[in-house]
Enzyme design. Structure first.
Site, PDB file in Angstrom:
ATOM      1  N   LYS A  66     -80.899  31.314 112.803  1.00 51.31           N
ATOM      2  CA  LYS A  66     -79.978  32.318 112.282  1.00 51.31           C
ATOM      3  C   LYS A  66     -79.449  33.155 113.146  1.00 51.31           C
ATOM      4  CE  LYS A  66     -78.862  30.105 108.169  1.00 51.31           C
ATOM      5  NZ  LYS A  66     -79.034  30.283 106.086  1.00 51.31           N
ATOM      6  N   HIS A 135     -86.854  23.260 103.214  1.00 43.94           N
ATOM      7  CA  HIS A 135     -86.369  24.444 102.768  1.00 43.94           C
ATOM      8  C   HIS A 135     -87.467  24.842 101.405  1.00 43.94           C
ATOM      9  CE1 HIS A 135     -83.906  27.446 104.721  1.00 43.94           C
ATOM     10  NE2 HIS A 135     -83.498  27.845 103.336  1.00 43.94           N
ATOM     11  N   HIS A 161     -85.350  37.475 107.938  1.00 45.28           N
ATOM     12  CA  HIS A 161     -83.946  38.395 107.566  1.00 45.28           C
ATOM     13  C   HIS A 161     -83.746  39.242 108.156  1.00 45.28           C
ATOM     14  CE1 HIS A 161     -84.441  35.571 104.016  1.00 45.28           C
ATOM     15  NE2 HIS A 161     -83.881  34.678 105.106  1.00 45.28           N
TER      16      HIS A 161
END
Length: 192
Positions: A66, A135, A161
């Site tokens: 991501k 996940h 993150h």
């Protein structure tokens, strides 16, 4: 609500997968070790390259799908052993640089992990509530870290993150879990 795998369920999946000595079984066991140990995203595993494993320094480089940022993680013995067995005995000879490839020609990187994880959960007799894809290992890892009192910022960094806000959904389940435990203590009352 996402499913949470408990440590004994994860162990059952790993033991079950380790019994499969086929090329696909060796690959799947290595992937499941990565999921269980680091809580990686499916894309992070599918895009992992052979050169991301540094055997000399015992580290693994993870490119977060991501954010495109990299994290260097310690290569644990169970993960390293599973990857080594796969490379020596399960991975087909191919020029593909991705670590995990299909077991049948054309040998290219895996498209997805969802069906493999579902199958391995079923084979181990593990029946989580809700979703059963890769996940759930990520949620389990985050929950386990929170239960071990690891600071939220560190958990977020391990999960790749950029913001603490991105980590919050993973930790909500652990907080609810802890609240449920507190409500079960004798002498505690819930006011309506």
């Amino acid at each position: 609500m996402p499913s949470i795998l408990e440590r004994d369920q994860i162990a059952a999946v790993l033991v079950s997968a380790s019994r499969d000595k086929t090329p696909a079984g060796l690959r799947d066991h290595a992937i499941l070790q990565l999921l269980a140990t680091y809580g990686l995203r499916s894309g992070e595993i599918r895009n992992m390259r052979i050169e991301d494993i540094d055997w000399r320094t015992e580290t693994i480089r993870v490119r977060h799908s991501k954010t495109q940022a990299y994290t260097l993680l310690p290569l644990t013995e169970p993960v390293g052993e599973a990857i080594l067995v796969y490379l020596r005995s399960g991975r087909p000879a191919t020029d593909a640089r991705e670590l995990f490839v299909r077991t049948r020609a054309p040998y290219r990187k895996l498209d997805k992990l969802y069906s493999m994880v579902r199958r391995r959960l079923r084979d181990a007799g593990v029946k989580p509530r809700g979703k059963r894809g890769p996940h759930i290992f990520r949620h389990a890892r985050a929950t386990e870290l929170l239960r071990a009192a690891v600071p939220q910022k560190i958990i977020g960094e391990l999960l790749g993150h950029r913001s603490i806000a991105s980590t919050a959904p993973y930790l909500k389940l652990a907080t609810e879990d802890l609240r449920a435990i507190a409500l079960d203590l004798p002498g505690t009352e819930v006011s309506a």
